[in-house]
Design a protein around this motif. Structure first.
Motif: not given
Length: 120
Positions: A16-30, A94-98, A102-107
């Motif tokens: 639910r949190s992954a879907i509600d937050e619309q988790v994406d892969l933007s962390a990989f751009r940082e 750890a951070f990037y794996s999570m 979460r993104w794979l879970t949402r999609v």
């Protein structure tokens, strides 16, 4: 039964949190943190400690005619390389794996939930 399981899984907090937050892969751009960079260096070191060091140990064992050096040292070096790799993954992964999980879970759950609700 499979559809009901998908719907129940979709009701869990993680999904639910992954879907509600619309988790994406933007962390990989940082820009990676210093800890992540150190983790990548440690992972690279684990590859050097792995097979190249074991091969070198085998050559030394042959030159010295001490087979126990390779028989005992090889598995120890291999185990050490795994521990070093795990440390590197802990430092940078750890951070990037999570983020990825979460993104794979949402999609995947969005697609499965649409399929389960349409077919019922």
């Amino acid at each position: 039964m499979f559809r009901k399981s998908i719907i129940r899984l979709g009701e869990t907090g993680f999904v639910r949190s992954a879907i509600d937050e619309q988790v994406d892969l933007s962390a990989f751009r940082e820009k990676p943190t210093p800890t992540a960079i150190i983790g990548l260096v440690v992972i690279g070191l684990s590859y050097i400690v792995g097979w190249p060091a074991i091969a070198l140990l085998g050559i030394v064992a042959i030159k010295l005619q001490e087979p126990l050096l390779a028989v005992i040292g090889g598995p120890l070096l291999y185990g050490l390389s795994h521990l070093v790799f795990i440390l590197g993954m802990y430092l940078c992964g750890a951070f990037y794996s999570m983020v990825m999980v979460r993104w794979l879970t949402r999609v995947s759950m969005e697609k499965l939930l649409v399929w389960a609700k349409v077919k019922t």
